[in-house]
Design a protein around this motif. Structure first.
Motif, PDB file in Angstrom:
ATOM      1  N   CYS A   8       7.302  -0.447  12.218  1.00 19.02           N
ATOM      2  CA  CYS A   8       6.701  -1.846  12.074  1.00 19.02           C
ATOM      3  C   CYS A   8       5.902  -2.102  11.117  1.00 19.02           C
ATOM      4  O   CYS A   8       4.951  -1.816  10.848  1.00 19.02           O
ATOM      5  CB  CYS A   8       6.470  -1.328  13.971  1.00 19.02           C
ATOM      6  N   PRO A   9       6.095  -3.360  10.325  1.00 15.58           N
ATOM      7  CA  PRO A   9       5.151  -3.803   9.980  1.00 15.58           C
ATOM      8  C   PRO A   9       3.313  -4.397   9.695  1.00 15.58           C
ATOM      9  O   PRO A   9       2.186  -4.480   9.559  1.00 15.58           O
ATOM     10  CB  PRO A   9       5.288  -4.297   8.702  1.00 15.58           C
ATOM     11  N   SER A  10       3.863  -4.930  11.333  1.00 18.95           N
ATOM     12  CA  SER A  10       2.507  -5.249  12.122  1.00 18.95           C
ATOM     13  C   SER A  10       1.532  -4.198  12.611  1.00 18.95           C
ATOM     14  O   SER A  10       0.316  -4.585  12.070  1.00 18.95           O
ATOM     15  CB  SER A  10       2.783  -5.961  13.010  1.00 18.95           C
ATOM     16  N   THR A  11       2.330  -3.069  12.578  1.00 20.60           N
ATOM     17  CA  THR A  11       0.932  -2.056  13.632  1.00 20.60           C
ATOM     18  C   THR A  11       1.676  -0.710  12.394  1.00 20.60           C
ATOM     19  O   THR A  11      -0.076  -0.184  12.897  1.00 20.60           O
ATOM     20  CB  THR A  11       1.860  -1.269  14.849  1.00 20.60           C
ATOM     21  N   GLY A  12       2.373  -1.345  11.515  1.00 22.90           N
ATOM     22  CA  GLY A  12       1.956   0.132  10.701  1.00 22.90           C
ATOM     23  C   GLY A  12       2.546   1.669  11.672  1.00 22.90           C
ATOM     24  O   GLY A  12       2.759   3.057  11.209  1.00 22.90           O
ATOM     25  N   LYS A  28       5.581   4.792   2.412  1.00 26.07           N
ATOM     26  CA  LYS A  28       6.284   6.727   2.616  1.00 26.07           C
ATOM     27  C   LYS A  28       7.292   6.202   3.455  1.00 26.07           C
ATOM     28  O   LYS A  28       8.391   6.755   4.057  1.00 26.07           O
ATOM     29  CB  LYS A  28       5.089   7.183   3.381  1.00 26.07           C
ATOM     30  N   ALA A  29       7.292   5.520   4.968  1.00 29.53           N
ATOM     31  CA  ALA A  29       7.974   5.610   5.811  1.00 29.53           C
ATOM     32  C   ALA A  29       9.509   5.150   5.633  1.00 29.53           C
ATOM     33  O   ALA A  29       9.571   3.958   5.130  1.00 29.53           O
ATOM     34  CB  ALA A  29       7.423   4.513   6.801  1.00 29.53           C
ATOM     35  N   MET A  85       0.631  -1.267  -0.464  1.00 25.32           N
ATOM     36  CA  MET A  85       0.277   0.082   0.020  1.00 25.32           C
ATOM     37  C   MET A  85       0.980   1.039   0.280  1.00 25.32           C
ATOM     38  O   MET A  85       1.762   1.394   0.619  1.00 25.32           O
ATOM     39  CB  MET A  85      -0.853  -0.113   1.554  1.00 25.32           C
ATOM     40  N   PRO A  86       0.593   2.256  -0.561  1.00 28.29           N
ATOM     41  CA  PRO A  86       1.125   3.374  -0.735  1.00 28.29           C
ATOM     42  C   PRO A  86       1.825   4.313   0.569  1.00 28.29           C
ATOM     43  O   PRO A  86       2.456   5.289   0.678  1.00 28.29           O
ATOM     44  CB  PRO A  86       0.655   4.940  -1.829  1.00 28.29           C
TER      45      PRO A  86
END
Length: 232
Positions: A196-200, A188-189, A183-184
C-alpha cells in the motif's frame, strides 16, 4: 375789546382748505451751499491746471557688487569690517546703469484691445442641416478608401520555404523521461504482498495487525460511533 375767536368757515360751495400756501416763484427748495470756487461759470470761463508738486531727487541704488569687490581687495572679511567699508565707500549705480538693469514694459501696438475675446456665434444653420454629420461621414469614407488602396498596393509575398538555419532555430532537443525515484525502503516490498503506497505496509502485515488488535466496532454506539468505554 377782546376779539372773538370763531371757527373758520369754508366758502360757499367749496371744501375747507387744510393745506398751507406755497412760497413764491423765486423760492429755492433744499439747502443752499455757498460755493467758494465760483461755480459753473468759473469752471467754464477758466482753465485752471493742477500744478505738479516738486518731487524729491531719486535715490540711486547702492552698488553692492563693487563695494564687496573693493572690500575683498582691501582684505576685509568679517561682517563688521564690510559694514564700515560700505559706510566709508558708498558706491551708487548711475541712472543709465540702473535703467539698463530694470526691465522696460513690453511695447504694445496702439490698436490692441484688452480683455477676453467674444465667443463666436453658434452656427445654427449648419446644425439644422446636419452639416457636421455629413463632414464626419465623408471623412470616414475617405479613411476607408485610403486603407483599401494601401492594402491593394501592398506586395503579397509567396510561400516561405523552411531552410536549415530556420529549422535549427525552431528545433527543440527531446527530453528523456526517466523513471521516478523511490525510496529503497519501499522498493523491497513486492507486488504479490499487496504493498500500500499510502501507508507503506503490506497485506500480510495488515492481517497480523488485525489479529493482535481486534476491531472495536462492537463497543461503539450512536450515530457518530463514539466509544462509551471509560478512559484511564
Amino acid at each position: 375789546p377782546v376779539p372773538s375767536v370763531l371757527p373758520q368757515q369754508a366758502e360757499l360751495g367749496k371744501p375747507r382748505e387744510r393745506s398751507c400756501s406755497l412760497p413764491g416763484i423765486n423760492f429755492n427748495y433744499g439747502l443752499y451751499i455757498r460755493g467758494l470756487d465760483g461755480g459753473v461759470p468759473e469752471a467754464i470761463g477758466h482753465w485752471n491746471v493742477f500744478k505738479q508738486q516738486p518731487t524729491c531727487p531719486h535715490e540711486l541704488t547702492r552698488n553692492y557688487i563693487a563695494m564687496n569687490r573693493g572690500a575683498v581687495k582691501a582684505g576685509l572679511v568679517t561682517a563688521r569690517e564690510n559694514l564700515h567699508y560700505r559706510q566709508l565707500n558708498d558706491i551708487r549705480i548711475s541712472d543709465q546703469d540702473d535703467r539698463r538693469l530694470k526691465k522696460e514694459p513690453p511695447s504694445l501696438p496702439p490698436n490692441m484691445t484688452f480683455g477676453i475675446r467674444a465667443r463666436p456665434s453658434t452656427p445654427f444653420f449648419d446644425l439644422l442641416q446636419h452639416r457636421y454629420q455629413q463632414l464626419w461621414v465623408q471623412e470616414q469614407k475617405a479613411t476607408q478608401k485610403a486603407i483599401k488602396l494601401e492594402k491593394k498596393q501592398k506586395v503579397i509575398l509567396g510561400k516561405l520555404y523552411e531552410t536549415r538555419s530556420s529549422q535549427l532555430r525552431k528545433y527543440k532537443p527531446p527530453v528523456g523521461l526517466d523513471a521516478l525515484w523511490h525510496m529503497p525502503h519501499f522498493q523491497k516490498a513486492g507486488a504479490s504482498e499487496g504493498f500500500c503506497p499510502s501507508t507503506g505496509a503490506s497485506q500480510s502485515n495488515g492481517q497480523r495487525a488485525q489479529v493482535v488488535s481486534p476491531d472495536p466496532a462492537g463497543a461503539r454506539k450512536g450515530p457518530l460511533s463514539l466509544s462509551n468505554t471509560p478512559h484511564p
